[in-house]
Structures are given as C-alpha cells and as structure tokens.
Design a protein around this motif. Structure first.
Motif, PDB file in Angstrom:
ATOM      1  N   SER A   1     -33.930   5.123  -2.212  1.00 51.52           N
ATOM      2  CA  SER A   1     -34.301   4.732  -0.776  1.00 51.52           C
ATOM      3  C   SER A   1     -32.824   5.131  -0.020  1.00 51.52           C
ATOM      4  CB  SER A   1     -34.532   3.298  -0.497  1.00 51.52           C
ATOM      5  OG  SER A   1     -35.592   2.902  -1.412  1.00 51.52           O
ATOM      6  N   ILE A   2     -31.721   4.737  -0.700  1.00 49.32           N
ATOM      7  CA  ILE A   2     -30.263   5.337   0.229  1.00 49.32           C
ATOM      8  C   ILE A   2     -30.256   6.800   0.037  1.00 49.32           C
ATOM      9  CG2 ILE A   2     -27.994   5.291   0.021  1.00 49.32           C
ATOM     10  CD1 ILE A   2     -28.216   2.321  -1.152  1.00 49.32           C
TER      11      ILE A   2
ATOM     12  N   ALA B   1     -36.508  19.137   3.578  1.00 51.23           N
ATOM     13  CA  ALA B   1     -35.949  17.783   3.643  1.00 51.23           C
ATOM     14  C   ALA B   1     -37.001  16.731   3.545  1.00 51.23           C
ATOM     15  CB  ALA B   1     -34.936  17.666   4.650  1.00 51.23           C
ATOM     16  N   VAL B   2     -37.987  16.919   4.677  1.00 50.52           N
ATOM     17  CA  VAL B   2     -39.048  15.989   4.922  1.00 50.52           C
ATOM     18  C   VAL B   2     -39.722  15.815   3.664  1.00 50.52           C
ATOM     19  CG1 VAL B   2     -41.084  15.440   6.191  1.00 50.52           C
ATOM     20  CG2 VAL B   2     -39.139  16.123   7.427  1.00 50.52           C
ATOM     21  N   VAL B   3     -40.197  17.219   3.075  1.00 50.21           N
ATOM     22  CA  VAL B   3     -41.229  17.197   1.802  1.00 50.21           C
ATOM     23  C   VAL B   3     -40.221  16.315   0.564  1.00 50.21           C
ATOM     24  CG1 VAL B   3     -41.934  18.581   0.081  1.00 50.21           C
ATOM     25  CG2 VAL B   3     -42.486  18.985   2.289  1.00 50.21           C
ATOM     26  N   ALA B   4     -39.003  16.660   0.441  1.00 55.19           N
ATOM     27  CA  ALA B   4     -38.421  15.860  -0.413  1.00 55.19           C
ATOM     28  C   ALA B   4     -38.328  14.424  -0.379  1.00 55.19           C
ATOM     29  CB  ALA B   4     -36.979  16.316  -0.666  1.00 55.19           C
ATOM     30  N   VAL B   5     -38.216  14.068   0.889  1.00 53.21           N
ATOM     31  CA  VAL B   5     -38.197  12.371   1.337  1.00 53.21           C
ATOM     32  C   VAL B   5     -39.788  11.995   0.953  1.00 53.21           C
ATOM     33  CG1 VAL B   5     -37.911  10.831   3.193  1.00 53.21           C
ATOM     34  CG2 VAL B   5     -36.222  12.647   2.719  1.00 53.21           C
ATOM     35  N   ALA B   6     -40.516  12.566   1.334  1.00 49.21           N
ATOM     36  CA  ALA B   6     -42.029  12.227   1.199  1.00 49.21           C
ATOM     37  C   ALA B   6     -42.141  12.054  -0.649  1.00 49.21           C
ATOM     38  CB  ALA B   6     -42.979  13.442   1.760  1.00 49.21           C
ATOM     39  N   CYS B   7     -41.584  13.054  -1.294  1.00 53.48           N
ATOM     40  CA  CYS B   7     -41.711  12.901  -2.762  1.00 53.48           C
ATOM     41  C   CYS B   7     -40.870  11.665  -3.242  1.00 53.48           C
ATOM     42  CB  CYS B   7     -41.197  14.004  -3.247  1.00 53.48           C
ATOM     43  SG  CYS B   7     -42.135  15.628  -3.116  1.00 53.48           S
TER      44      CYS B   7
ATOM     45  N   THR C   1     -42.564   8.201  -5.208  1.00 52.67           N
ATOM     46  CA  THR C   1     -41.949   7.739  -6.463  1.00 52.67           C
ATOM     47  C   THR C   1     -41.430   6.423  -6.132  1.00 52.67           C
ATOM     48  OG1 THR C   1     -41.236   9.977  -6.559  1.00 52.67           O
ATOM     49  CG2 THR C   1     -40.205   8.221  -7.928  1.00 52.67           C
ATOM     50  N   VAL C   2     -40.799   5.991  -5.100  1.00 53.73           N
ATOM     51  CA  VAL C   2     -40.622   4.617  -4.943  1.00 53.73           C
ATOM     52  C   VAL C   2     -41.751   3.860  -4.917  1.00 53.73           C
ATOM     53  CG1 VAL C   2     -39.600   2.848  -3.171  1.00 53.73           C
ATOM     54  CG2 VAL C   2     -38.349   5.018  -4.149  1.00 53.73           C
TER      55      VAL C   2
END
Length: 102
Positions: free
Chosen positions: A45-46, A84-90, A94-95
């Motif tokens: 999350s961080i 970056a947005v795709v990575a954060v969505a992944c 996952t979280v």
C-alpha cells in the motif's frame, strides 16, 4: 484565443484533474496502510501511494508545461502514467486478495 490554445488549455486541465485523482488515491492507500495495523500488506500500500504521488507530480509537471506553451508530444509522460496506473491497479488487486477482511 486560437483553437490550438483552447485545446492545450483543456488538455492542461485534464492533467490537473488526473493529478488530483492520483493524490486522492495515494491518500486512500496510505489510509489503508495505517488502518491495517502495519501488516506486511502495508508495504504494498505504501509503495502504491508513493507511485501515485509520483504520477501526481508528473501530471502537475505536464500541466505547467502546457500552460507555459511547451506543447511537445508528451508521449513519454502518457506512457509513464499508464504504466504506473496499471502497476498500482495490480498492487490493489493483490492487496485485496491477500489482505484478510476484519
């Protein structure tokens, strides 16, 4: 104002809205990290929050460039934002799958 100027103004405003949305998402990820009790999933999350803060900075930079009349192509900024947005969505998916519900 010329049509090109109006298009640049609309695009600059879109980058500003994207920056605001990225800051909100970063705040939500930080909230999740704090409220989860700093478990192992808080690291993801961080990381996502830091990534979204970087996206916000990139969007603000592009907004300012457009306001200053530097209309360059912007392809690298767009590609960086999308990745970056795709990575954060992944990371978010996952979280969601790994973090136990209270």
């Amino acid at each position: 104002m010329s049509p090109k100027g109006l298009a640049a103004e609309r695009t600059a405003l879109a980058w500003r809205r994207t920056a605001i949305a990225a800051m909100v998402v970063a705040a939500l990820f930080l909230n999740h990290a704090v409220s989860s009790g700093w478990r192992a999933t808080a690291i993801a999350s961080i990381g996502a929050a830091i990534t979204m803060a970087a996206v916000a900075a990139l969007c603000i930079s592009r907004n300012r460039a457009l306001h200053q009349g530097r209309f360059g192509h912007g392809g690298s900024v767009i590609a960086s934002t999308v990745l970056a947005v795709v990575a954060v969505a992944c990371i978010a998916a996952t979280v969601d799958f790994t973090d136990p519900r209270p």
